[in-house]
Design an enzyme around this catalytic site. Structure first.
Site, PDB file in Angstrom:
ATOM      1  N   ASN A  79      33.870  -9.512  -8.849  1.00  0.00           N
ATOM      2  CA  ASN A  79      32.783 -10.463  -9.080  1.00  0.00           C
ATOM      3  C   ASN A  79      32.768 -11.522  -8.003  1.00  0.00           C
ATOM      4  OD1 ASN A  79      33.095 -13.458 -10.167  1.00  0.00           O
ATOM      5  ND2 ASN A  79      34.942 -12.329 -10.787  1.00  0.00           N
ATOM      6  N   ALA A  80      31.537 -11.938  -7.695  1.00  0.00           N
ATOM      7  CA  ALA A  80      31.362 -13.066  -6.772  1.00  0.00           C
ATOM      8  C   ALA A  80      30.269 -13.958  -7.344  1.00  0.00           C
ATOM      9  CB  ALA A  80      30.987 -12.572  -5.383  1.00  0.00           C
ATOM     10  N   GLY A  82      30.306 -17.047  -7.949  1.00  0.00           N
ATOM     11  CA  GLY A  82      30.149 -18.286  -7.185  1.00  0.00           C
ATOM     12  C   GLY A  82      30.053 -19.513  -8.072  1.00  0.00           C
ATOM     13  N   CYS A 140      39.223 -20.375  -7.049  1.00  0.00           N
ATOM     14  CA  CYS A 140      38.101 -19.432  -7.003  1.00  0.00           C
ATOM     15  C   CYS A 140      37.940 -18.841  -5.601  1.00  0.00           C
ATOM     16  CB  CYS A 140      36.796 -20.084  -7.422  1.00  0.00           C
ATOM     17  SG  CYS A 140      35.457 -18.868  -7.406  1.00  0.00           S
ATOM     18  N   LYS A 175      45.060 -24.016 -12.555  1.00  0.00           N
ATOM     19  CA  LYS A 175      44.958 -22.562 -12.434  1.00  0.00           C
ATOM     20  C   LYS A 175      45.167 -22.126 -10.987  1.00  0.00           C
ATOM     21  CE  LYS A 175      42.081 -18.704 -13.785  1.00  0.00           C
ATOM     22  NZ  LYS A 175      40.936 -18.347 -14.623  1.00  0.00           N
ATOM     23  N   ILE A 201      47.050 -15.731 -13.409  1.00  0.00           N
ATOM     24  CA  ILE A 201      46.462 -15.929 -12.106  1.00  0.00           C
ATOM     25  C   ILE A 201      44.930 -15.836 -12.179  1.00  0.00           C
ATOM     26  CG2 ILE A 201      48.396 -14.991 -10.756  1.00  0.00           C
ATOM     27  CD1 ILE A 201      46.938 -12.267 -10.728  1.00  0.00           C
ATOM     28  N   THR A 203      41.541 -14.260  -9.867  1.00  0.00           N
ATOM     29  CA  THR A 203      41.307 -12.914  -9.322  1.00  0.00           C
ATOM     30  C   THR A 203      41.886 -12.747  -7.908  1.00  0.00           C
ATOM     31  OG1 THR A 203      39.176 -13.703  -8.566  1.00  0.00           O
ATOM     32  CG2 THR A 203      39.204 -12.528 -10.653  1.00  0.00           C
ATOM     33  N   THR A 276      38.270 -10.041 -18.404  1.00  0.00           N
ATOM     34  CA  THR A 276      37.372  -8.892 -18.261  1.00  0.00           C
ATOM     35  C   THR A 276      37.262  -8.068 -19.552  1.00  0.00           C
ATOM     36  OG1 THR A 276      37.928  -8.865 -15.922  1.00  0.00           O
ATOM     37  CG2 THR A 276      36.919  -6.876 -16.778  1.00  0.00           C
TER      38      THR A 276
HETATM   39  C1  LIG Z   1      32.787 -12.863 -14.151  1.00  0.00           C
HETATM   40  C2  LIG Z   1      34.001 -13.740 -13.983  1.00  0.00           C
HETATM   41  C3  LIG Z   1      33.844 -15.128 -13.865  1.00  0.00           C
HETATM   42  C4  LIG Z   1      34.953 -15.950 -13.698  1.00  0.00           C
HETATM   43  N1  LIG Z   1      34.780 -17.310 -13.620  1.00  0.00           N
HETATM   44  C5  LIG Z   1      35.861 -18.129 -13.524  1.00  0.00           C
HETATM   45  C6  LIG Z   1      35.706 -19.553 -13.529  1.00  0.00           C
HETATM   46  O1  LIG Z   1      34.605 -20.100 -13.638  1.00  0.00           O
HETATM   47  N2  LIG Z   1      36.836 -20.317 -13.396  1.00  0.00           N
HETATM   48  C7  LIG Z   1      38.088 -19.750 -13.297  1.00  0.00           C
HETATM   49  O2  LIG Z   1      39.062 -20.497 -13.187  1.00  0.00           O
HETATM   50  N3  LIG Z   1      38.255 -18.412 -13.334  1.00  0.00           N
HETATM   51  C8  LIG Z   1      37.179 -17.593 -13.444  1.00  0.00           C
HETATM   52  N4  LIG Z   1      37.356 -16.226 -13.494  1.00  0.00           N
HETATM   53  C9  LIG Z   1      38.721 -15.651 -13.453  1.00  0.00           C
HETATM   54  C10 LIG Z   1      39.237 -15.315 -14.843  1.00  0.00           C
HETATM   55  O3  LIG Z   1      39.311 -16.484 -15.644  1.00  0.00           O
HETATM   56  C11 LIG Z   1      40.618 -14.625 -14.785  1.00  0.00           C
HETATM   57  O4  LIG Z   1      41.543 -15.481 -14.152  1.00  0.00           O
HETATM   58  C12 LIG Z   1      40.584 -13.291 -14.032  1.00  0.00           C
HETATM   59  O5  LIG Z   1      39.393 -12.589 -14.328  1.00  0.00           O
HETATM   60  C13 LIG Z   1      41.771 -12.394 -14.357  1.00  0.00           C
HETATM   61  O6  LIG Z   1      41.818 -12.051 -15.714  1.00  0.00           O
HETATM   62  P1  LIG Z   1      41.250 -10.636 -16.309  1.00  0.00           P
HETATM   63  O7  LIG Z   1      41.829  -9.543 -15.473  1.00  0.00           O
HETATM   64  O8  LIG Z   1      41.697 -10.617 -17.737  1.00  0.00           O
HETATM   65  O9  LIG Z   1      39.764 -10.710 -16.181  1.00  0.00           O
HETATM   66  C14 LIG Z   1      36.254 -15.380 -13.651  1.00  0.00           C
HETATM   67  C15 LIG Z   1      36.413 -13.994 -13.785  1.00  0.00           C
HETATM   68  C16 LIG Z   1      35.305 -13.171 -13.949  1.00  0.00           C
HETATM   69  C17 LIG Z   1      35.526 -11.680 -14.107  1.00  0.00           C
END
Ligand SMILES: Cc1cc2nc3c(=O)[nH]c(=O)nc-3n(C[C@H](O)[C@H](O)[C@H](O)COP(=O)(O)O)c2cc1C
Length: 313
Positions: A79-80, A82, A140, A175, A201, A203, A276
């Site tokens: 994802n990007a 932003g 991010c 984070k 962590i 992404t 996710t």
């Molecule tokens: C679509 C999407 C949006 C995200 N937005 C944020 C965000 O706004 N702030 C943040 O700290 N992490 C954000 N993340 C990261 C997630 O909180 C998480 O750290 C990362 O997805 C790893 O966990 P997972 O494998 O369970 O998804 C986002 C991840 C995804 C997939």
């Protein structure tokens, strides 16, 4: 039944304490995958999860990156986005009234484009009594300014955490990004600068290419990889960070099943976040919590805190 015969009807306690916030269980959503909480209310009882973690907030509303900004790969999701978000004013006006009605701690994830902006958001968050804690995103990978720039440079990380610490006195969680050579360096700096807990962590930066058009599948070219593929990396990093600092760690990255969450807890995470997996099954957190409880029963454990950090070598 004989008088002294006891029946084991007590359920194991799943409650944990995280930097002064009491959670009914250690399972909460990862920021950006759970909106502002209300979006998921039709799908699950928000009073059954450990905390609500909101989408990253900035001072002003943000439209995010151009599309396409999501690409599925066989080994995870890129994802990007932003950091698209409603901005702090709209959050206060339109999101807090709902969150106030839910008896679950609210953790607000936030970021800034500059040091000053991080400080300004923290100041405004301090004025919202409904917030139990703040999660400072310095990780991010999808925005040019802010985010990861602060999370990969120990000096910048220390500065932003110190500043935010001065403006926000409630529990402050920082984070971290995995896109560094040694995550423990940043973890130690962040602890010294006054963080109450660490989320580990965000992404991992990745890229996917459409072989026919020969173009990147994301308009931003690169994006953050999430989902089960990153879990072993996340578990390793949580393990490292737990050894390096004495503040609590929240484990996140690729948690789908109860056993995934348990890996993080055994590695020493005080709580876990599910990201996710919420997109695949909005009730994933409930299934994971139930599975953690069943594990405790099977193992004869009456308190989840006995599982946390129980790693054997
Ligand atoms: C679509 C999407 C949006 C995200 N937005 C944020 C965000 O706004 N702030 C943040 O700290 N992490 C954000 N993340 C990261 C997630 O909180 C998480 O750290 C990362 O997805 C790893 O966990 P997972 O494998 O369970 O998804 C986002 C991840 C995804 C997939």
């Amino acid at each position: 039944m004989a008088i002294n015969q006891t029946t084991r009807t007590e359920r194991p306690s799943l409650a944990v304490e995280l930097a002064g916030i009491r959670l009914r269980n250690p399972v909460m959503p990862a920021s950006g995958t759970f909106g502002y909480g209300e979006e998921y209310a039709p799908f699950l009882d928000l009073e059954e999860i450990g905390a609500i973690v909101t989408k990253g907030l900035s001072l002003k509303p943000k439209a995010g990156n151009p599309t396409p900004r999501i690409a599925e790969t066989i080994s995870g999701m890129l994802n990007a986005i932003g950091l698209q978000n409603v901005g702090i004013d709209a959050f206060r006006k339109h999101k807090v009234p709902f969150l106030r009605t839910v008896n679950t701690p609210v953790i607000v994830n936030f970021f800034g484009n500059t040091l000053e902006e991080y400080g300004a958001v923290a100041e405004q968050l301090a004025e919202i009594p409904e917030i139990a804690g703040a999660e400072l995103n310095i990780s991010c990978p999808n925005v040019k300014q802010g985010g990861i720039v602060f999370g990969t440079d120990p000096k910048a990380a220390g500065e932003v955490v110190s500043l935010v610490r001065r403006k926000f006195s409630r529990p402050l969680i920082v984070k971290l990004t995995p896109n560094v050579t040694d995550i423990t360096v940043i973890a130690k700096v962040v602890e010294e600068a006054g963080a109450d807990a660490i989320t580990c962590i965000n992404t991992l930066t990745g890229m996917s290419i459409d072989i026919r058009t020969r173009k990147p599948r994301l308009a931003n070219r690169t994006g953050g990889l999430s989902g089960p593929a990153i879990r072993p990396i996340a578990v390793r990093m949580v393990h490292q960070v737990v050894q390096a600092v004495s503040i609590p760690v929240i484990g996140v990255g690729g948690i789908v099943r109860p056993m995934d969450a348990l890996e993080f807890l055994i590695a020493g995470a005080r709580a876990v976040q599910v990201g996710t997996a919420n997109f695949v099954d909005p009730t994933a957190m409930l299934t994971i919590t139930q599975g953690i409880e069943e594990f405790c029963v099977e193992e004869g454990i009456d308190d989840i805190n006995q599982v946390i950090g129980s790693l054997r070598y």
